[in-house]
Design an enzyme around this catalytic site. Structure first.
Site, PDB file in Angstrom:
ATOM      1  N   LYS A   1      42.850  26.526   7.904  1.00 19.35           N
ATOM      2  CA  LYS A   1      41.658  26.932   8.634  1.00 19.35           C
ATOM      3  C   LYS A   1      41.484  28.443   8.458  1.00 19.35           C
ATOM      4  O   LYS A   1      41.988  29.251   9.235  1.00 19.35           O
ATOM      5  CB  LYS A   1      41.778  26.545  10.108  1.00 19.35           C
ATOM      6  CG  LYS A   1      41.782  25.031  10.315  1.00 19.35           C
ATOM      7  CD  LYS A   1      41.925  24.664  11.779  1.00 19.35           C
ATOM      8  CE  LYS A   1      41.974  23.153  11.963  1.00 19.35           C
ATOM      9  NZ  LYS A   1      42.181  22.761  13.380  1.00 19.35           N
TER      10      LYS A   1
ATOM     11  N   LYS B   1      48.267  12.985   6.851  1.00 18.95           N
ATOM     12  CA  LYS B   1      47.795  13.052   8.233  1.00 18.95           C
ATOM     13  C   LYS B   1      47.446  11.666   8.764  1.00 18.95           C
ATOM     14  O   LYS B   1      47.539  10.668   8.046  1.00 18.95           O
ATOM     15  CB  LYS B   1      46.613  14.011   8.319  1.00 18.95           C
ATOM     16  CG  LYS B   1      46.996  15.459   7.952  1.00 18.95           C
ATOM     17  CD  LYS B   1      45.855  16.416   8.085  1.00 18.95           C
ATOM     18  CE  LYS B   1      45.482  16.678   9.535  1.00 18.95           C
ATOM     19  NZ  LYS B   1      46.537  17.398  10.276  1.00 18.95           N
TER      20      LYS B   1
ATOM     21  N   ASP C   1      52.511  16.081  16.224  1.00 17.27           N
ATOM     22  CA  ASP C   1      51.160  16.454  16.614  1.00 17.27           C
ATOM     23  C   ASP C   1      50.928  16.316  18.105  1.00 17.27           C
ATOM     24  O   ASP C   1      51.118  15.245  18.692  1.00 17.27           O
ATOM     25  CB  ASP C   1      50.143  15.580  15.852  1.00 17.27           C
ATOM     26  CG  ASP C   1      48.711  16.028  16.096  1.00 17.27           C
ATOM     27  OD1 ASP C   1      48.478  17.245  16.097  1.00 17.27           O
ATOM     28  OD2 ASP C   1      47.847  15.162  16.277  1.00 17.27           O
TER      29      ASP C   1
END
Length: 300
Positions: free
Chosen positions: A141, A173, A224
């Protein structure tokens, strides 16, 4: 003890980035304000100084901005990239034809302020977890076109880089798992496709998925959005798994590393690091970093 060298940017990359920024700023007619008000024979000396404490990053880009506008301008760096500086510190001195100094000023400051801001914000995160083994990592990002520069600034602030793009490491992911049909199968497929030199990481959202992932021995498991209590359980589960597999994988060379991600802020990173994870990834250090206030003041 091995001392890590400070990162450096390739000269060709710096030249390309700065040239593009200057062309954007100078447009079709050049710096019409300076050309209309400053004679070609006038000279100036200027200091670049920080107006708040922080970590410096981007001096070579600033130097290149002045050089590309006017090669005769002298740029003297008074500190080095990666240095922590106090409020009011002069970081560079510039002297030469005033037209070039004024025309390159904004591009030079833009790079220096943006990258120093990222380095300074990263340093705040790394300071919070300096008593642990965890490393704070940036993510993909980043501002398009500036990724290499921003990741460079993260390293100057004491952070570590995650992958640079989609092509230098595997990160499986949740959506990859959903489509491919399973965690362990996706890991094995990635290893078969990429070969032994490419690291394989997989994201899991709970301990059940983590147990499945461990059967395929990924290099890294991304935990996560787990709170500190669940992270501690994950660390214990990982340690126990590799103790049981010690005969197959002697020592610590083959142990899966653990990365925490999600809800990572300056207020939460200490508790996350103290769970025993190896890495903590966050987009905050690139996407939410405020610029470091740097000014250029001219004295004729």
């Amino acid at each position: 003890m091995t001392v890590a060298l400070r990162p450096e940017l390739p000269a060709l990359l710096v030249e390309e980035q700065v040239k593009s920024a200057l062309l954007e700023d100078l447009g079709r007619a050049g710096d019409i304000t300076t050309l209309a008000t400053i004679g070609p024979e006038l000279t100036a000396t200027a200091n670049m100084s920080v107006r708040e404490a922080g970590v410096v990053a981007g001096l070579e880009l600033a130097r290149t901005a002045f050089r590309l506008v006017d090669p005769s301008i002298r740029f003297e760096a008074l500190v080095a990239d990666g240095d922590r500086v106090a409020l009011g510190t002069a970081v560079a001195r510039i002297s030469g034809r005033a037209r070039g100094v004024l025309s390159a000023e904004r591009v030079a400051l833009n790079f220096l302020m943006h990258l120093s801001g990222i380095a300074s914000y990263t340093a705040k995160f790394t300071d919070e977890i300096a008593h642990t083994k965890a490393k704070v990592c940036c993510t993909r990002k980043t501002i398009p076109g500036l990724r290499a520069l921003e990741k460079y600034a993260v390293r100057l602030g004491g952070g570590s880089n995650h992958r640079y793009g989609l092509d230098d490491a595997v990160l499986i992911k949740d959506n990859h798992v959903a489509v491919s049909g399973g965690v362990a199968g996706a890991i094995r497929a990635a290893r078969a496709y990429c070969g032994h030199l490419v690291k394989v990481e997989v994201e899991v959202d709970g301990l059940a998925q983590m147990r499945e992932a461990l059967t395929a021995a990924p290099d890294v498991i991304l935990l996560d959005n787990m709170g500190p209590d669940l992270l501690r359980e994950a660390v214990a589960l990982n340690a126990e798994h590799w103790r049981l597999d010690a005969a197959a994988y002697p020592g610590d060379l083959r142990r899966t590393r653990l990365e925490a991600s999600g809800n990572v802020r300056i207020e939460t990173i200490r508790a996350i690091a103290e769970t025993g994870v190896d890495f903590i990834s966050t987009s905050k250090i690139t996407m939410a970093a405020p610029t470091l206030d740097v000014g250029l003041d001219i004295s004729i």
